[in-house]
Design a protein around this motif. Sequence first.
Motif, short mmCIF file in Angstrom:
data_model
loop_
_atom_site.label_atom_id
_atom_site.label_comp_id
_atom_site.label_asym_id
_atom_site.label_seq_id
_atom_site.Cartn_x
_atom_site.Cartn_y
_atom_site.Cartn_z
N ARG A 46 36.07 38.70 33.10
CA ARG A 46 36.77 37.94 34.13
C ARG A 46 35.91 36.77 34.56
O ARG A 46 34.68 36.82 34.50
CB ARG A 46 37.12 38.82 35.33
CG ARG A 46 35.94 39.40 36.09
CD ARG A 46 36.45 40.39 37.14
NE ARG A 46 35.38 40.96 37.93
CZ ARG A 46 35.53 41.95 38.81
NH1 ARG A 46 36.75 42.47 39.01
NH2 ARG A 46 34.50 42.42 39.50
N THR A 100 39.62 39.00 42.32
CA THR A 100 40.40 37.82 41.96
C THR A 100 39.68 36.98 40.91
O THR A 100 38.52 36.62 41.10
CB THR A 100 40.68 36.97 43.21
OG1 THR A 100 41.51 37.72 44.11
CG2 THR A 100 41.37 35.67 42.85
N VAL A 134 40.44 35.00 36.60
CA VAL A 134 41.16 35.02 35.34
C VAL A 134 40.55 36.11 34.47
O VAL A 134 39.33 36.16 34.29
CB VAL A 134 41.06 33.66 34.62
CG1 VAL A 134 41.69 33.74 33.23
CG2 VAL A 134 41.74 32.57 35.45
N GLN A 152 45.87 35.40 35.10
CA GLN A 152 45.35 35.29 36.46
C GLN A 152 45.68 36.55 37.26
O GLN A 152 46.83 37.00 37.28
CB GLN A 152 45.95 34.07 37.16
CG GLN A 152 45.54 33.91 38.62
CD GLN A 152 44.09 33.53 38.78
OE1 GLN A 152 43.60 32.64 38.09
NE2 GLN A 152 43.39 34.19 39.70
N THR A 190 45.24 37.77 41.23
CA THR A 190 44.92 37.34 42.58
C THR A 190 45.16 38.50 43.52
O THR A 190 46.27 39.06 43.56
CB THR A 190 45.76 36.14 43.01
OG1 THR A 190 45.56 35.06 42.08
CG2 THR A 190 45.36 35.67 44.41
#
Length: 122
Positions: free
Chosen positions: A38, A90, A92, A117, A119
Amino acid sequence: QVQLVESGGGLVQAGGSLRLSCAASGRTFSSFTMGWFRQAPGKERDFVAAISWSGGSTYSDSVKGRFTISRDNAKNTVYLQMNSLRPEDTAVYLCAATYRRLSEVPTFYNYWGQGTQVTVSS
């Protein structure tokens, strides 16, 4: 060549869950170690989890006990089940494949997806 396509990202409240998928095509999927990484804005790409062709796995300390990586070699797909999500999750999320054994090092991975993504709102 191996093509990797992630899906399953989105917006979730803290404490919620998401399941990411990564579909692979091209070379023999079952021979690869698969990893999830990530990357948050302005930060380095961080290791999340990896799973070997035989099902052995490893996790970063920050997600251990909350995330679970799995794979279905018949479907050429690797999954990341994310529970008890926190705002700091949070980022990508990127799927990657390597010929090596279980590794947490991004530069050891040969193929990457475009990312999805995630979030987490507080």
